[in-house]
Design an enzyme around this catalytic site. Structure first.
Site, PDB file in Angstrom:
ATOM      1  N   GLN A  73       0.850  -1.196   0.000  1.00  0.00           N
ATOM      2  CA  GLN A  73       0.000   0.000   0.000  1.00  0.00           C
ATOM      3  C   GLN A  73       0.885   1.245   0.000  1.00  0.00           C
ATOM      4  OE1 GLN A  73      -3.435  -0.440   0.151  1.00  0.00           O
ATOM      5  NE2 GLN A  73      -3.754   1.721  -0.137  1.00  0.00           N
ATOM      6  N   PHE A  74       1.394   1.635  -1.184  1.00  0.00           N
ATOM      7  CA  PHE A  74       2.278   2.798  -1.253  1.00  0.00           C
ATOM      8  C   PHE A  74       1.583   4.069  -0.796  1.00  0.00           C
ATOM      9  CE2 PHE A  74       0.205   3.287  -5.330  1.00  0.00           C
ATOM     10  CZ  PHE A  74       0.180   4.651  -5.538  1.00  0.00           C
ATOM     11  N   THR A  75       0.249   4.107  -0.845  1.00  0.00           N
ATOM     12  CA  THR A  75      -0.475   5.332  -0.494  1.00  0.00           C
ATOM     13  C   THR A  75      -0.369   5.677   0.990  1.00  0.00           C
ATOM     14  OG1 THR A  75      -2.558   4.142  -0.241  1.00  0.00           O
ATOM     15  CG2 THR A  75      -2.089   5.071  -2.413  1.00  0.00           C
TER      16      THR A  75
END
Length: 140
Positions: A73-75
């Site tokens: 989950q890069f966000t």
């Protein structure tokens, strides 16, 4: 490295109409990687996730054998301090992040955890039924 850890009755990840990972009565982990993370950071994060005492009676996945679903989950490294459009500069590029997400998964498995995963660099549909709800942010 950051992780959002949630207790779930069930959680799954679907890619192109195929369920690629699913757990019941366990943990959903959304995992983000930044530029300064290392394999040592990954091992530390795996230990913290596995030993986090957020299940019934202050027990951990290590205590109960609860399964863990790990989803990249890069966000989690989105920065919205300067407006409404997030900046992703703090997120590690996919080439650097993918091996570290894999390292967390492998370290969890080495500790004896049952681990399911999403699929890196794909459009994933993540479904979860939270229990509690209990949601914890781990930030290393």
């Amino acid at each position: 490295m950051r992780a959002v850890v949630q207790t779930v009755g069930r959680a799954s990840v679907t890619v192109d109409d195929e369920v690629v990972g699913a757990v019941a009565d366990g943990l959903l982990v959304l995992l983000g990687v930044t530029h300064t993370d290392t394999p040592e950071t990954a091992r530390t994060m795996a230990r913290k996730i596995h030993e986090l005492r957020i299940l019934d009676d202050e027990r951990s996945a290590a205590d109960t054998g609860a399964p863990i679903l790990v989803v990249s989950q890069f966000t989690l490294y989105g920065d919205t301090r300067k407006g409404r459009r997030p900046s992703w500069l703090a997120a590690a590029p996919a080439e650097a992040a993918e091996p570290l997400v894999t390292a967390v998964v492998e370290a969890l498995r080495e500790r004896g955890a049952q681990v399911e995963t999403g699929r890196f660099r794909t459009h994933m549909l993540v479904e979860s039924v939270n229990v509690g709800p209990c949601t914890i942010l781990l930030d290393l």
